[in-house]
Motif scaffolding. Structure first.
Motif, mmCIF file in Angstrom:
data_model
loop_
_atom_site.group_PDB
_atom_site.id
_atom_site.type_symbol
_atom_site.label_atom_id
_atom_site.label_comp_id
_atom_site.label_asym_id
_atom_site.label_seq_id
_atom_site.Cartn_x
_atom_site.Cartn_y
_atom_site.Cartn_z
ATOM 1 N N GLN A 68 -0.836 -7.394 23.208
ATOM 2 C CA GLN A 68 0.523 -7.488 22.683
ATOM 3 C C GLN A 68 0.497 -7.815 21.201
ATOM 4 O OE1 GLN A 68 3.556 -6.880 23.998
ATOM 5 N NE2 GLN A 68 4.514 -7.429 22.076
ATOM 6 N N ASN A 69 -0.322 -8.795 20.818
ATOM 7 C CA ASN A 69 -0.441 -9.168 19.404
ATOM 8 C C ASN A 69 -0.963 -8.005 18.567
ATOM 9 O OD1 ASN A 69 0.505 -11.757 19.785
ATOM 10 N ND2 ASN A 69 -1.523 -12.632 20.064
ATOM 11 N N GLU A 74 -0.021 -3.864 14.484
ATOM 12 C CA GLU A 74 -0.083 -2.461 14.087
ATOM 13 C C GLU A 74 1.308 -1.943 13.741
ATOM 14 O OE1 GLU A 74 -2.096 -0.394 17.222
ATOM 15 O OE2 GLU A 74 -4.034 -1.260 16.685
ATOM 16 N N PHE A 75 2.307 -2.392 14.451
ATOM 17 C CA PHE A 75 3.682 -1.981 14.175
ATOM 18 C C PHE A 75 4.115 -2.485 12.800
ATOM 19 C CE2 PHE A 75 8.279 -2.669 14.292
ATOM 20 C CZ PHE A 75 8.708 -1.403 14.617
ATOM 21 N N ARG A 76 3.816 -3.730 12.486
ATOM 22 C CA ARG A 76 4.194 -4.338 11.202
ATOM 23 C C ARG A 76 3.447 -3.696 10.031
ATOM 24 N NH1 ARG A 76 3.130 -9.545 13.768
ATOM 25 N NH2 ARG A 76 4.982 -10.030 14.928
ATOM 26 N N ASN A 77 2.216 -3.263 10.268
ATOM 27 C CA ASN A 77 1.372 -2.752 9.193
ATOM 28 C C ASN A 77 1.477 -1.239 8.992
ATOM 29 O OD1 ASN A 77 0.411 -5.316 8.683
ATOM 30 N ND2 ASN A 77 -1.264 -5.098 10.131
#
Length: 79
Positions: A68-69, A74-77
């Motif tokens: 999950q982390n 990956e979504f934020r980056n």
């Protein structure tokens, strides 16, 4: 030091269901069975006394938290 708590397939399925990951018995078994290369999707092992598949409960939960982390990072980056 925390004492390990080993659980079987059905208990692992229930732990995941409590986390919102609904799997049927067949999906859980597939995750525990070895693939063609001899690897398991999750780190189940054969209990030497009972001869059944077991996994440490906290390890199972930690795997899902780590994934999950990773997905969130990956979504934020993404660009």
């Amino acid at each position: 030091m925390k004492i390990p708590h080993y659980i079987g397939l059905e208990q692992a399925r229930q732990v995941l269901a409590e986390m919102g990951v609904e799997l049927n018995a067949r999906q859980m078994k597939r995750a525990a069975d070895k693939d063609a290369t001899g690897q398991r999707r999750l780190p189940f092992f054969v209990d030497p006394i009972e001869g059944t598949l077991k996994i440490e409960k906290d390890t199972l939960v930690e795997i899902y938290k780590r994934l999950q982390n990773k997905a969130e990072n990956e979504f934020r980056n993404r660009d």
